[in-house]
Structure formats: C-alpha cells, structure tokens
Design an enzyme around this catalytic site. Structure first.
Site, PDB file in Angstrom:
ATOM      1  N   SER A 547      31.399  34.284 -28.125  1.00  0.00           N
ATOM      2  CA  SER A 547      31.736  34.261 -26.697  1.00  0.00           C
ATOM      3  C   SER A 547      31.032  35.333 -25.867  1.00  0.00           C
ATOM      4  O   SER A 547      31.168  35.353 -24.650  1.00  0.00           O
ATOM      5  CB  SER A 547      33.251  34.357 -26.500  1.00  0.00           C
ATOM      6  OG  SER A 547      33.731  35.562 -27.021  1.00  0.00           O
ATOM      7  N   LYS A 590      42.127  36.695 -22.240  1.00  0.00           N
ATOM      8  CA  LYS A 590      40.954  37.339 -21.630  1.00  0.00           C
ATOM      9  C   LYS A 590      41.174  37.597 -20.137  1.00  0.00           C
ATOM     10  O   LYS A 590      40.805  38.646 -19.609  1.00  0.00           O
ATOM     11  CB  LYS A 590      39.706  36.465 -21.848  1.00  0.00           C
ATOM     12  CG  LYS A 590      39.220  36.458 -23.290  1.00  0.00           C
ATOM     13  CD  LYS A 590      38.067  35.495 -23.485  1.00  0.00           C
ATOM     14  CE  LYS A 590      37.560  35.528 -24.929  1.00  0.00           C
ATOM     15  NZ  LYS A 590      36.486  34.576 -25.172  1.00  0.00           N
TER      16      LYS A 590
END
Length: 659
Positions: A547, A590
C-alpha cells in the site's frame, strides 16, 4: 427306598443327619414313603404329583426315580467341587457368589442391578432415534454378562451413562424478541454493528420459519476487541445455554472426535463433552482461537476433524468415535474466533461465515471506557461509591499516549492501575487526594506516557511524503524519505526493515519514474550520476505490504524534481508497472490515523470509494478524499510547483558522455 434316601441325606449338606434316623424309625412302610415324598427338598409340583398317585407301588417307584436323580446331581456337584477347589482364586469365588446372588434375585423377581435400573429409568425419558435406542438396549444387555468387579463392567457402564446423559433432541426454548436481543447486545458491547446485525437477522429468520439450521460464524479481528465475550451476550440474547472450548494449541484429533472404546481411559471428544455439559442440543458454542490449532502433529490433524463439525450440511450426523452413533449438531450455533485467517486451512475457512470485528477508534474506546471499563474497575478496586470520576481528556490521554492497541485490554489495565494508586492513597491517608482524575493528575498515577502519536511534520523537505499504514494495533502514519547522493548512479538503497513486497513496490516506483522522466521534466542522465536511497523511519519496526506504492513513487518524484509535496496530504495505494493505482485494505483505520495526525487531504484509489461510503459520517469530518486511477493523477494533485529551499543542483557530467 430307605437306603437310597439315607445316601441322599448324607450327600446333601442342606438336610440334617437326624432326618435319616427319623425315616428308619418310621416302621409303617406307607407312612415312611409319604414322609419322604412330603419332606425331602423336591419341588412343590413334584411333591403334589407323588402324593396324588393312588397306587403305592407307582408312588414308590416314582419317588425312587426322583431320589436317584437328586443323588446323581449331588455326586456331580461334589465331583466338580473337588476338581475346582484347588484352582478357584479370589476373583472366581467372587464371581461365583455374584452369580448366586443374581440367581437369587432372579428367583425373587428383582433381576436388575441398581446401575442398570437407573440407566433404564433415564432412558425411558430420552427422545432419541430408533437406531440409538436399539444400540442402547443392546449395550445394556451386555452388562448382565459382565462381572461387576471386572474393569470391562465399568467401561460399559461409563459408556451407557454418557449415552443417557446427552440431551438427544432436547432444546431450550429460544426467546425471539428482536427488541430484547438488540437491548442485550447493545448493553454488553459498544459498536460491533456487523455482528449484531447478523445475529438479529438469524433471530428474525428463525421467528418466521420456526426451524433453521444454525449458521457457523467466525469472528475475526485483533486481540482484545471482545470476540469471546460477545458469545455470552449472544447466548443471553437468544436465551440459550453457553459453552466455550479453547482450541489454542490443540494437537490431537481425538480431542475433537473422541477415542474408540477399545482404548483404556477412552472418553468422548470436547464437542460431545461440552454438549453434555450444556444439557441442551442448541447451545451457543464458542470455538475460541480456531486459528491456533497446531498443524505439525503426529496424532492426526485436529483442524481437519473440525471440517465435519463446522459444515451445516454434515453436522446433523456428527460421528464421535467414543459414542459410535451419529449426533445431531445442526441446531448448535457455532461461533469461532480468530486473530489471523492466514493460519486457518482453506477448506475450514470456506465452511464458516467470516465477520470482521475491526479495532476500535479513539471515540469508540472512550465510550467503552466510560460505559464498561471504569465502572467495572471501580468495583474491582473498592472505589465504587466514592464519587470518583475521570475527565474526558484524561480517558483520551490514556487511549492515545498510554496504549497502542486495537482492542481495549491494555486500556482496562491502565484504568485499573490508576484506580489502584487511588485506592492505595485512600487506604493510607483515609481519604482520596482528589475526586476528578484530569490529564494533569494522570502522570502522577501512571508515570510518563510511553507512546506518542505521529504528527504531520510539514512539507519543507523534498522527497518526504506521508503514507498511511495498517497495523494489528490500528492505523498509523509513516513517512517515506528519499535522498539523492552523487555517485556512479543506478544504485537503489532501501532501509527501514522493509519486507519483500514493500521492496518490490520501491523498485516498481523507481522504474515507473525512470520510464516517465520526461513528464516530470527530469534529465534522464540523473539516474546515471546520482544514487537513490529510500528510507522508512522507525527502522526497528518491520514493515511490509504493497500500500505504500504511490507514496514511494511521489517521494522519488519529489526528490528528483525538488518540488514540495502538498501540505497536510497523505496517501495510500498499490501501483503497477504501468502506473495504475490499485485498491488497498484497512481504510477505516488509516483514515483515523490521518485525522489524529492532522491530515486534511487523503489520496487513494477510486476503487476504495466503496470502503469510504461504509464508514459513518462522524469519522470522516475534517478530511477530504481525492480518488486517483494512475500515478500521474497522484503527481498532478500532490506535487506543487513550489521548489524547496536550498534545492539540489543536478550537474550532469558531459565529459563522461564525450569519453
């Protein structure tokens, strides 16, 4: 006749010797014959038959026949007794006595032993199938052929007791009121909307249909989020019995399926034992830590044995080796818990309905602390009625700076620690030093905070980009740093304890930048004269995953162009070699990490938009999302036209080219 009778009296220990004198002293032959017919130990039927004979001669010969038969029988008994007397040991003697007792009981009409009688009484009320009933009565009959002193008798008795103690088709009545179930689930656990929704759906379908195969649920998430305790709430909500079996470290297939009865110390498996303990065929059954079943074992694979238990199509006829009959588990509501799906074998995973129980955010932890943890710990420390309270900022400080976890286990310990200190002061001084715990007093109770959340560090340096990472303890922000140094070029250095996938992302990002140097207005000869070093701080912490792809690509582009990255911006997304941005996971965690760090703009793949739409609006306030499809979109948004102070001067050595 007199001589024959005397011989019989001698051989028979039950008749006294005086009987022989009595017969000889009766001088009248007919009276002597009648005395023998009526007083010797023949059966009553034979005595009546003899006395009813009108012919004396016929009566005499028939009596002599019976006396001869009895003499021969006594001789045979004597012969057997003499032969076996020396060989008979204590056990055979006991057996002989037991057989005599049994025969006496049979004569008295009381044939069954107390154990057998108890088993038959219990069996009369069982709702088992014809097959099980037939097997039970066949096994009960075997008890009569066994000596109660022998080990086999106890093995057989234990087996039969296990059969009758199981709740065959006996179920508790479900409480199917949805509002009551909702209230109980909300009372015991904050959040966990997906799990609660699934349980309420199950209750709703059950109430409409009346009968339903129970689903097999698997609650998957980090430690300390309340997966195991949720099982108890579900049992309360359904008004069912609750049983739990811990599978952590299980290494023997027989623990699930039981041992065969041929083994010494054989017993049923944990599934049947817990059903027996629950006393109903429809309990809520928690299979705790299903991901920690041992794989490397020589005693069969327990995870494979679970396949039959956790298959709704097969578990209506679960076969336990000890019972050796099929047991219906289809009404049992199995709830497995796991921290890591990677260690669960794929066939087993396929049989379960996976429900993710994600970690809690600061706001949720605050509510859990206020509603559940603080009242519980105040009671545990004896401060329940002292009017002591926690300031909201103090609770948030414990969550942010004294714990780093997804669940609330450490939070509970820290609250307990603070209250223990208060209890100590109360016991020592006779009164509490203060009644409201504020952030100022917190350091005196818990010491200096061990953790500090990462905070956005600005955009004054080229090549430093903020990324978003998912960890088992929630979301974090991380910084990707790219540095350039003069050298022979074509050298890429990666540091920061990176995993293979993250290293590959860095190589991909660099190759993409090289291939699209013209778009960034970079002289391609830079790569021949400058070395590139990519570092991710906190080098002791292992980092992996794809990511950070777009973050690394932006970091390299910023370092090579010396352009500033947009202020208060963070990004997450995987890249391909042709620059396409792919979606990633852990979006909720996140975003929360970004909010804590003061980020206002987040760049991510367009395909992740669906994840954003599932997150409640309250968690998204103050953050703007920018969806991209390729690396070029990322650069267009994130890279500003402003050059950093004191930029690097890329001097390309023309001489090398000429030579």
């Amino acid at each position: 006749m007199r001589n024959q009778t005397s011989e019989y009296i001698k051989l028979n220990d039950d008749i006294p010797e005086e009987a022989s004198f009595a017969i000889r002293n009766v001088s009248n032959n007919i009276l002597a014959l009648n005395f023998i017919c009526s007083n010797l130990p023949f059966s009553v039927k034979e005595k009546i038959k003899l006395l009813m004979m009108s012919s004396i001669k016929e009566r005499l010969f028939n009596t002599m026949k019976i006396v001869n038969r009895e003499v021969e029988l006594q001789m045979l008994k004597l012969d057997i007794r003499n032969k076996t007397r020396d060989d008979i040991d204590e056990q055979q003697r006991n057996y002989f006595l037991q057989q005599q007792i049994k025969n006496l009981q049979a004569e008295m009409g009381n044939e069954s032993s107390p154990e057998k009688k108890e088993l038959l009484e219990k069996a009369a009320n069982k709702q088992w199938s014809e097959d099980v009933e037939r097997i039970f009565f066949r096994e009960v009959d075997k008890l009569d052929q066994l000596n109660p002193q022998s080990p086999d008798f106890n093995i057989q008795l234990t087996y039969l007791q296990t059969l009758v103690s199981l709740p065959w088709n006996e179920c508790t009545e479900d409480d199917l009121r949805l509002d009551r179930a909702q209230k109980i689930l909300d009372r015991d656990h904050y959040g966990m909307e997906k799990v609660k929704e699934r349980i309420l759906e199950y209750i709703a379908v059950l109430s409409l249909r009346g009968d339903l195969k129970s689903p097999i649920l698997c609650l998957y998430g980090p430690p300390g989020v309340g997966k195991t305790s949720l099982g108890k709430s579900i049992a309360d909500a359904l008004n069912r019995k609750y049983v739990r079996v811990s599978l952590g470290g299980l290494h023997d297939e027989a623990e699930i399926r039981g041992h065969r009865r041929t083994y010494i110390g054989a017993m049923p498996g944990r599934i049947i034992k817990n059903i027996q303990k629950a006393g109903s065929s429809n309990p809520v059954f928690i299979l705790d830590e299903i991901d920690k079943v041992t794989q490397n074992t020589h005693n069969g694979d327990p995870a494979s044995a679970m396949l039959e238990v956790l298959d709704p199509e097969q578990n209506n006829a679960f076969h336990d080796n000890y019972l050796d009959v099929d047991y219906d588990l289809s009404k049992v509501l199995f709830i497995a818990t796991a921290n890591n799906l990677g260690t669960i074998p794929k066939p087993l995973l396929d049989r379960m309905e996976i429900i993710e129980v994600s970690g809690y955010i600061t706001e949720e932890k605050y509510e859990i602390a206020k509603r559940h943890l603080i009242p519980k710990e105040k009671e545990n420390t004896g401060l329940n009625d002292k009017g002591l309270t926690f300031h909201k900022a103090a609770i948030e400080k414990i969550i942010e700076q004294y714990t780093r976890e997804s669940g609330v286990r450490q939070l509970e310990k820290q609250i307990n620690k603070a209250l223990r200190k208060m209890a100590f002061q109360k016991a020592k001084d006779g009164e509490l030093p203060f009644l409201k715990i504020t952030p100022t007093e917190l350091e005196g109770l818990l010491g200096k905070p061990p953790f500090y959340r990462d905070i956005y560090q600005g955009n004054n340096y080229a090549g430093v980009v903020t990324g978003l990472a998912w960890t088992s303890v929630g979301g974090e922000i991380l910084f990707i740093e790219t540095s350039l140094s003069k050298g022979k070029g074509s050298k890429l250095t990666l540091t920061g304890n990176l995993g293979d996938v993250m290293k590959e992302s860095a190589i991909l990002a660099l190759e993409y930048v090289k291939a699209h140097a013209e778009i960034l207005h970079i002289d391609y000869r830079i790569f021949d004269n400058w070395n590139i070093h990519i570092h991710v701080p906190e080098g002791a912490t292992p980092k992996d995953g794809p990511s950070a792809g777009i973050t690394i690509a932006t970091s390299i582009a910023s370092a090579l162009t010396q352009r500033k990255v947009r202020k208060n911006t963070a990004m997450t997304g995987e890249i391909t070699l042709r620059g396409k941005v792919l979606p990633v996971g852990g979006i909720k965690e996140k975003i929360l990490a970004a909010k804590r760090a003061g980020i206002t703009d987040i760049v991510m793949c367009r395909d992740n938009q669906k994840d954003i739409e599932e997150i409640p609006e309250m968690y998204l306030k103050g953050v703007q999302f920018h969806y991209v499809e390729n690396v070029q979109d990322v650069w267009d948004f994130a890279l500003t036209d402003e050059i950093v102070a004191n930029p690097l001067k890329f001097e390309i050595e023309e001489e090398k080219k000429e030579k």
